[in-house]
Scaffold this motif. Structure first.
Motif, PDB file in Angstrom:
ATOM      1  N   GLN A   1       0.829  -1.204   0.000  1.00  0.00           N
ATOM      2  CA  GLN A   1       0.000   0.000   0.000  1.00  0.00           C
ATOM      3  C   GLN A   1       0.868   1.261   0.000  1.00  0.00           C
ATOM      4  O   GLN A   1       0.585   2.218  -0.728  1.00  0.00           O
ATOM      5  N   LYS A   2       1.928   1.248   0.800  1.00  0.00           N
ATOM      6  CA  LYS A   2       2.826   2.407   0.877  1.00  0.00           C
ATOM      7  C   LYS A   2       3.479   2.691  -0.478  1.00  0.00           C
ATOM      8  O   LYS A   2       3.490   3.837  -0.955  1.00  0.00           O
TER       9      LYS A   2
ATOM     10  N   ARG B   1       0.933   3.891  -3.127  1.00  0.00           N
ATOM     11  CA  ARG B   1       0.612   5.318  -3.031  1.00  0.00           C
ATOM     12  C   ARG B   1       1.726   6.167  -3.636  1.00  0.00           C
ATOM     13  O   ARG B   1       1.462   7.154  -4.342  1.00  0.00           O
ATOM     14  N   TYR B   2       2.975   5.779  -3.356  1.00  0.00           N
ATOM     15  CA  TYR B   2       4.100   6.570  -3.858  1.00  0.00           C
ATOM     16  C   TYR B   2       4.141   6.570  -5.392  1.00  0.00           C
ATOM     17  O   TYR B   2       4.420   7.599  -6.007  1.00  0.00           O
TER      18      TYR B   2
ATOM     19  N   ALA C   1       1.589   5.968  -7.418  1.00  0.00           N
ATOM     20  CA  ALA C   1       0.317   6.298  -8.063  1.00  0.00           C
ATOM     21  C   ALA C   1       0.504   7.533  -8.944  1.00  0.00           C
ATOM     22  O   ALA C   1       1.225   8.475  -8.602  1.00  0.00           O
TER      23      ALA C   1
ATOM     24  N   THR D   1      -3.307  12.762  -9.962  1.00  0.00           N
ATOM     25  CA  THR D   1      -4.752  12.499 -10.025  1.00  0.00           C
ATOM     26  C   THR D   1      -5.571  13.616 -10.655  1.00  0.00           C
ATOM     27  O   THR D   1      -6.784  13.472 -10.826  1.00  0.00           O
TER      28      THR D   1
ATOM     29  N   ALA E   1      -7.727   8.714   0.575  1.00  0.00           N
ATOM     30  CA  ALA E   1      -6.822   7.606   0.249  1.00  0.00           C
ATOM     31  C   ALA E   1      -5.363   8.060   0.190  1.00  0.00           C
ATOM     32  O   ALA E   1      -4.488   7.278  -0.218  1.00  0.00           O
ATOM     33  N   ALA E   2      -5.094   9.316   0.574  1.00  0.00           N
ATOM     34  CA  ALA E   2      -3.735   9.888   0.598  1.00  0.00           C
ATOM     35  C   ALA E   2      -3.107   9.947  -0.786  1.00  0.00           C
ATOM     36  O   ALA E   2      -1.888   9.801  -0.940  1.00  0.00           O
ATOM     37  N   LEU E   3      -3.945  10.191  -1.803  1.00  0.00           N
ATOM     38  CA  LEU E   3      -3.437  10.289  -3.168  1.00  0.00           C
ATOM     39  C   LEU E   3      -3.449  11.718  -3.692  1.00  0.00           C
ATOM     40  O   LEU E   3      -3.039  11.972  -4.823  1.00  0.00           O
TER      41      LEU E   3
ATOM     42  N   ARG F   1       0.295  15.452  -3.222  1.00  0.00           N
ATOM     43  CA  ARG F   1       1.616  14.830  -3.153  1.00  0.00           C
ATOM     44  C   ARG F   1       2.590  15.625  -4.019  1.00  0.00           C
ATOM     45  O   ARG F   1       2.206  16.152  -5.058  1.00  0.00           O
TER      46      ARG F   1
ATOM     47  N   THR G   1       6.958  12.959  -2.295  1.00  0.00           N
ATOM     48  CA  THR G   1       5.936  12.049  -1.761  1.00  0.00           C
ATOM     49  C   THR G   1       5.258  11.243  -2.856  1.00  0.00           C
ATOM     50  O   THR G   1       4.373  10.445  -2.569  1.00  0.00           O
ATOM     51  N   ARG G   2       5.628  11.486  -4.097  1.00  0.00           N
ATOM     52  CA  ARG G   2       5.175  10.628  -5.192  1.00  0.00           C
ATOM     53  C   ARG G   2       6.246  10.578  -6.264  1.00  0.00           C
ATOM     54  O   ARG G   2       7.095  11.481  -6.369  1.00  0.00           O
TER      55      ARG G   2
END
Length: 653
Positions: free
Chosen positions: A189-190, A193-194, A196, A199, A216-218, A221, A226-227
């Motif tokens: 999951q971690k 997210r990174y 992804a 959006t 969903a912490a998306l 970033r 963070t992404r």
């Protein structure tokens, strides 16, 4: 139909255009650059109902939003019956709550009805994939926007479902509860997210409330912090990451590695390194990870391409693992071929440039240090996690005994009215009746129910039986008509599987999901107790990973399949076609569907009659075939009356 090359020919003909000059970019690369960060003309095209399909450029961009343009392969005629497949990303396979499952189930009811003109008994379904995604098939263009929007309410999304990006990151779902020292589900999951995608385009095109993504912490970033920073044309091709697991086995008083994800079939596979694995008190620690790179099972029709298992790359500490993964993907993004898409995967960079060259690039681009790999590190067998499993909640002190139940879902298809029961109604009923239960999809297309109370086990099992779970309904032709026979799922059936194949995949040549159950029906009366696996795919993309199973069958034409052997049921070895090592002739490249069972039967007989004592263990057949090698296997098949005629036809790539 596709050509399978010998290893020598493949290596001689691989000539990728690394670090591609933009002047040589492929059409897909140009489309991505011109898409305005994955927007393109998707907003307008998905709202234009004058045509059921979309433009080629939009088709390329839609993939990153989890959308594949398909057509009904079972329907003939000049006009294609266009439809869409939507793929929902679920990093680590979950957890999925009852509320979330109800949303997905309701969307399937509304949007996944197969056209009645080709299938009068149309039924909605959801399908689990080997990447722990959930796919919705038979979605019409008029419903695409609303479906994507509805799915977002569940907290899951279709971004990264397809396209040239890091796909759904997979991890052992059981480790969420069963491991005391390492949770691969949490890491999946971690990392998911990174990696992804941004959006903004997704929100605009499908008019999604950004609060769903924020929860969903998306959202919010920062690229490169963070992404992952994908840039204007994303990655060269799809990129797959997997986390294996470790579990403490009370009976053995030790930790056991678990490779249910088949980590070495991925571009990057991450295995936790166990310290103090024999701790009697369940101690031990994970603070380092062995990383493998360059795996991938797909091949390209008519091109010198190959399948491969990843190679040991290096050992990273917990503190620098994410930075290391970022650096590996960045090296591939910079160096991978952007002219020839059949050579754009990481495995071709590793093959041509070498593993040591790649290590040096990662050190330089990421300013990161890591240790050399342990070449013989044991990352574990492929486990399916089926049946009852005692749940050891991390940090709960073991005060409350709970259970997980791994439900066998043949080929991942959750549907009512199948020979295996009313599975779609069953899953919905169970998640609502037992509200503390959480669902996980597995990397082998099954479902894991967790948080089942000790006192609920009996009721839970009876409820599954009520929907027909646990037995397969077979119709038998007899003299006076037909009879119905109910057989428990055999070991062979539960270990085997297939990709989707026809009628909803544009890439496939032939049936796989529709063929596999009936092949097993034919084989299991004689061989059902074998702890061996059969993998079937409709084309050389090998989505079910048949080349890591005991016996693999790969579609080469309509109702034609190629045998692939030398894989092992535990997922540790890579199979290949049946090629004579001296003449280079390939056998059993175009096996008619009606003869697949006969060839499989002969190979099973050959194993049973000639296996050694050591090869009698579950999953020993693959090791037996690797020991006797191809020349002896060819001799066996040529001398057996069931396969002698088929062996007269050879193929040279």
């Amino acid at each position: 139909m596709f050509v399978v090359y010998s290893i020598c020919n493949m290596l001689d003909n691989i000539n990728p255009n690394f670090r591609t000059d933009p002047e040589h970019y492929s059409k897909v690369e140009i489309a991505k650059i011109n898409s305005n960060e994955l927007r393109g003309n998707l907003f307008n095209e998905f709202r234009n109902q004058h045509s059921e399909n979309i433009s080629w450029e939009s088709e390329q961009i839609a993939k990153s939003h989890g959308i594949y343009l398909e057509f009904n392969r079972a329907k003939t005629g000049n006009e294609k019956d266009w439809m869409y497949m939507l793929r929902i990303s679920i990093p680590g396979g979950g957890p999925i709550t009852s509320e979330q499952w109800n949303i997905l189930d309701r969307v399937a009811d509304m949007r996944t009805i197969r056209p009645s003109d080709t299938h009068p008994n149309a039924r909605p379904s959801l399908r689990i994939t080997t990447r722990q995604n959930i796919q919705l098939h038979w979605v019409r263009k008029k419903d695409v926007v609303d479906t994507i929007s509805e799915i977002a309410k569940s907290g899951f999304f279709a971004i990264n479902g397809c396209g040239d990006n890091t796909r759904n990151v997979i991890g052992c779902p059981l480790s969420c509860y069963y491991s005391r020292i390492f949770n691969s589900n949490k890491w999946a999951q971690k990392v998911g997210r990174y990696f992804a995608l941004p959006t903004a385009a997704y929100v605009e095109i499908f008019e999604i409330d950004p609060n769903y993504l924020r929860k969903a912490a998306l959202q919010d970033r920062e690229a490169g912090v963070t992404r992952f920073d994908y840039g204007p044309n994303q990655l060269n091709r799809k990129f797959k990451i997997a986390f294996s697991a470790i579990h403490y086995v009370e009976e053995k008083k030790k930790y056991v590695p678990d490779n249910c994800v088949e980590l070495r079939t991925n571009d990057i596979g991450v295995a936790p390194i166990i310290n103090n694995s024999n701790a009697d008190d369940g101690g031990g620690k994970v603070d380092r990870f062995q990383v493998y790179i360059g795996g991938g099972q797909g091949q390209q029709s008519g091109k010198p391409t190959f399948s491969a298992l990843g190679k040991p790359f290096g050992i990273f500490t917990e503190d620098n693992l994410l930075k290391g993964l970022d650096s590996i993907v960045r090296v591939h993004k910079e160096w991978g071929d952007r002219q020839n898409r059949h050579w754009a995967r990481l495995k071709y960079v590793v093959k041509v440039k070498g593993i040591e060259w790649f290590r040096e690039q990662v050190r330089n681009i990421g300013d990161i240090n890591f240790e050399p790999p342990i070449l013989d590190y044991d990352y574990g067998d492929r486990n399916l996690h089926l049946g009852w499993i005692k749940q050891q909640l991390m940090g709960d002190g073991g005060e409350t005994l709970k259970w997980c139940y791994g439900a066998f879902i043949e080929n991942g298809r959750i549907i009512d009215g199948s020979p295996n029961g009313d599975l779609k109604s069953m899953v919905k009923y169970l998640t609502n009746k037992y509200p503390t239960v959480q669902l996980f999809t597995t990397p082998n297309q099954h479902l894991l129910f967790s948080n089942i109370g000790n006192s609920e086990k009996g009721r839970f099992e009876n409820d599954m039986k009520f929907f027909g779970y646990g037995v397969r309904k077979n119709i038998i032709n007899v003299t006076n008509g037909t009879e119905v026979e109910f057989r428990p799922y055999s070991k062979l059936r539960m270990l085997s599987g297939a990709c989707v194949g026809r009628d909803t995949c544009r890439l496939t040549y032939t049936d796989s999901e529709k063929f596999e159950p009936y092949l097993i029906d034919e084989l299991e009366k004689k061989w059902g107790d074998l702890n061996e696996s059969i993998g079937i795919t409709g084309c050389e993309k090998q989505c079910y990973r048949p080349a890591t199973k005991t016996i693999g069958w790969i579609g080469t034409g309509f109702n034609l399949y190629q045998l692939t052997i030398m894989g092992t049921e535990d997922g540790r070895h890579q199979a290949g076609p049946l090629i004579d090592p001296y003449t280079k002739e390939q056998y059993l490249h175009f096996v008619p569907r009606k003869d697949v069972a006969a060839v499989t039967d002969v190979l099973f007989e050959y194993y049973i009659k000639n296996k050694s004592k050591q090869e009698e263990r579950p999953g020993g057949m693959g090791y037996f075939l690797r020991r006797v090698e191809r020349k002896e296997i060819i001799s066996c098949l040529k001398s057996n009356p069931k396969t002698a005629e088929l062996m007269k036809k050879t193929f040279k790539g």
